[in-house]
Design a protein around this motif. Structure first.
Motif, PDB file in Angstrom:
ATOM      1  N   SER A  23       0.840  -1.211   0.000  1.00 18.46           N
ATOM      2  CA  SER A  23       0.000   0.000   0.000  1.00 18.46           C
ATOM      3  C   SER A  23       0.863   1.243   0.000  1.00 18.46           C
ATOM      4  O   SER A  23       0.559   2.226  -0.695  1.00 18.46           O
ATOM      5  CB  SER A  23      -0.898   0.024   1.238  1.00 18.46           C
ATOM      6  OG  SER A  23      -1.792  -1.043   1.208  1.00 18.46           O
ATOM      7  N   ASP A  74      -5.974  -0.448  -4.591  1.00 16.33           N
ATOM      8  CA  ASP A  74      -5.390  -1.039  -3.390  1.00 16.33           C
ATOM      9  C   ASP A  74      -6.371  -2.000  -2.731  1.00 16.33           C
ATOM     10  O   ASP A  74      -7.268  -1.588  -1.996  1.00 16.33           O
ATOM     11  CB  ASP A  74      -4.989   0.059  -2.391  1.00 16.33           C
ATOM     12  CG  ASP A  74      -4.140  -0.505  -1.254  1.00 16.33           C
ATOM     13  OD1 ASP A  74      -3.893  -1.730  -1.235  1.00 16.33           O
ATOM     14  OD2 ASP A  74      -3.725   0.286  -0.392  1.00 16.33           O
ATOM     15  N   GLU A  75      -6.186  -3.269  -3.009  1.00 13.06           N
ATOM     16  CA  GLU A  75      -7.029  -4.325  -2.434  1.00 13.06           C
ATOM     17  C   GLU A  75      -8.502  -3.960  -2.457  1.00 13.06           C
ATOM     18  O   GLU A  75      -9.186  -3.970  -1.442  1.00 13.06           O
ATOM     19  CB  GLU A  75      -6.603  -4.594  -0.989  1.00 13.06           C
ATOM     20  CG  GLU A  75      -5.181  -5.105  -0.911  1.00 13.06           C
ATOM     21  CD  GLU A  75      -4.857  -5.666   0.462  1.00 13.06           C
ATOM     22  OE1 GLU A  75      -5.782  -6.186   1.097  1.00 13.06           O
ATOM     23  OE2 GLU A  75      -3.696  -5.579   0.874  1.00 13.06           O
TER      24      GLU A  75
HETATM   25 MG   LIG Z   1      -2.217  -2.538   2.222  1.00 11.47          MG
END
Ligand SMILES: [Mg+2]
Ligand SMILES: Nc1ncnc2c1ncn2[C@@H]1O[C@H](COP(=O)(O)OP(=O)(O)OP(=O)(O)O)[C@@H](O)[C@H]1O
Lengths: 250, 227
Positions: free
Chosen positions: A52, A172-173
């Motif tokens: 991240s 991000d995810e």
């Molecule tokens: Mg992360």
């Protein structure tokens, strides 16, 4: 979307020897990678490996200590970089959607085109309709975020980014907060974007998806790019760490 | 015990009550408007201002929240007088109430700001919004919507508390009741009447805020639920 860059051969995103710490914790330890135009890069790795953070550095949500980041010709590592120009070229979608709860989906999408790009309302609405159609939410223009399911909210958040017509999208995810059935609908949208030639960097835990969609995989470990290559490296890892990571079924 | 209520002589003086109610309402509206502006600015100053400004705003809030309103009113009244300003009781009352409710508004707005997750602000930034645009569209408007019930309660409380300004002879409702009871010797009836006037004013204010809320917050109008 296909606006020519100073040099069209230059990668859209390039990190060179990027170092970043939070206090005494070294989070990025000499990270380098490049994403050419039209390619999809998947960043994988254990929790806390810096995925991240790497993504956030690309959009200057974090500043770095040393190294160089260039995104769409913007020198992100330059402290004096005008952020607005960078953010016009980069779209980012987070795990937690972050739709604005007091605005309808249409208003969420129109906000930036109107306030940042100075588009006229009617024009922005037209864009909203188009991008919502693209993510399969053409009928949700007037809904409020809380009236949508998680998967729909995430797709709306993707649409909101797309409305700014970015050169590169960061994810991000984006499916980590979703049930498996809702995950599929979001991944399909990303897959369509990839097929449409969008340059993308995505942090993901969906190995099957990364294998199918990514042109290149970056496996991060302890703040370093531990192993990188085409999706094939997931089937034949060179390092013990990646072998273990893939084997653990994550 | 024999309780004999006689409202006749009190109600005869109804124009006085109306005048008082009108002044109370004016005080409430002025202090609400200016107090809100002051409070919102202080909340912003406290959150994003330079350290000295943040401290100043914090000090203001603590000073006001920890002293009695009546004392604040006297301080403004005598303070301005000793500086050579001769302002009407009404002006002093409006000023003191504004300063008072501004501090409470600051606290409420701060709670509203704090309720907006960081991710929201980042999302705004990442869409290219300037700091100022993020402040307005992503922070202030939703925060306002969230704390609107608390804010409006505070403003109704302020209207009721304006009763204290009778002490500097602002001719609002309570001062009228004081005068009428001394004129008619019907104290209980006078204060019952004035209490009913306050009830009516509260009702009017709450109704007004409810309507304003529907205008200001389309989401609330459409969904009927708090944000
Ligand atoms: Mg992360
Ligand atoms: N703002 C911050 N302040 C201090 N430490 C942080 C901050 N953000 C991240 N970290 C730390 O940096 C390390 C890397 O975090 P990062 O979020 O990049 O990991 P990640 O690979 O994305 O993990 P995950 O898969 O859990 O999302 C972690 O140890 C985390 O605790």
């Amino acid at each position: 979307m296909s606006q020519p860059l100073p040099s069209s051969a230059a990668p859209v995103v390039s990190l060179r020897d990027v170092h970043k710490s939070f206090g005494s914790l070294k989070v990025l330890d000499g990270v380098s990678f490049e994403v050419p135009r039209g390619e999809v890069m998947a960043i994988i790795g254990r929790s806390g490996s810096g995925k991240s953070t790497a993504l956030r550095c690309i959009d200057r949500l974090e500043t770095i200590e040393s190294g160089e980041i260039i995104v769409c010709g913007h020198r992100v590592s330059d402290p004096k970089l005008p952020l607005r120009a960078l953010r016009l070229d980069v779209g980012i979608v987070f795990q937690s959607y972050n739709l604005f709860p007091h605005l309808t989906i249409e208003e969420n999408i129109c906000l930036a085109p109107v306030t940042v790009k100075g588009k006229r309302r009617a024009e922005a609405r037209e864009t909203a309709r188009r991008v919502l159609g693209q993510v399969g939410l053409g009928d949700k223009l007037d809904s409020y975020p809380e009236q949508l399911s998680g998967g729909q909210q995430q797709r709306a958040a993707i649409a909101r980014s797309l409305a700014m017509e970015p050169q590169v999208m960061l994810f991000d995810e984006v499916t980590s907060a979703l049930d498996p059935e809702l995950t599929g609908e979001v991944l399909r949208v990303i897959e369509q974007l990839a097929a449409g030639g969008m340059t993308m960097v995505m942090v993901t835990h969906e190995m099957g998806f990364a294998r199918r969609v990514a042109d290149r995989i970056v496996f991060m470990h302890q703040g370093k790019v531990w192993e990188t290559g085409p999706a094939g490296i997931l089937d034949a890892p060179e390092t013990a760490e990646l072998r273990q990571f893939v084997g653990s079924g994550l | 015990m024999n309780l004999r209520l006689d409202f006749g002589v009190v109600l005869e003086r109804w124009p006085l009550f109306l005048d008082g109610a009108w002044m109370t309402l004016q005080l409430a509206v002025l202090a609400t408007l200016f107090g809100f502006a002051l409070g919102a600015l202080c909340a912003v100053g406290r959150r994003s201002g330079p350290p000295w400004l943040a401290k100043l705003c914090g000090g203001y809030v603590e000073a006001i929240r920890n002293t009695p309103l009546l004392v604040q009113i006297f301080l403004v009244y005598f303070g301005l007088a000793s500086l050579g300003f001769s302002l009407s009781a009404f002006t002093v009352a409006a000023l003191a109430l504004t300063i008072n409710v501004g501090a409470y508004t600051t606290e409420i707005m701060r709670a509203g700001f704090d309720s907006i997750p960081r991710g929201q602000l980042e999302a705004g930034e990442c869409l290219g919004l300037s700091q100022r645009q993020v402040y307005w569209h992503v922070l202030l408007l939703p925060a306002m919507e969230r704390v609107y019930p608390a804010l409006t309660s505070q403003f109704v409380l302020l209207m009721l508390a304006s009763s204290v300004t009778s002490q500097i002879s602002a001719e609002e409702l309570t001062a009228v009741a004081n005068y009428i009871q001394s004129d008619t010797y019907r104290a209980f009836e006078s204060y019952i009447t004035v209490a009913l006037f306050y009830l009516a004013l509260s009702f009017v204010m709450r109704l007004g805020f409810w309507g304003l809320g529907l205008v200001l917050f389309p989401r609330r109008r459409r969904l009927g639920t708090p944000l």
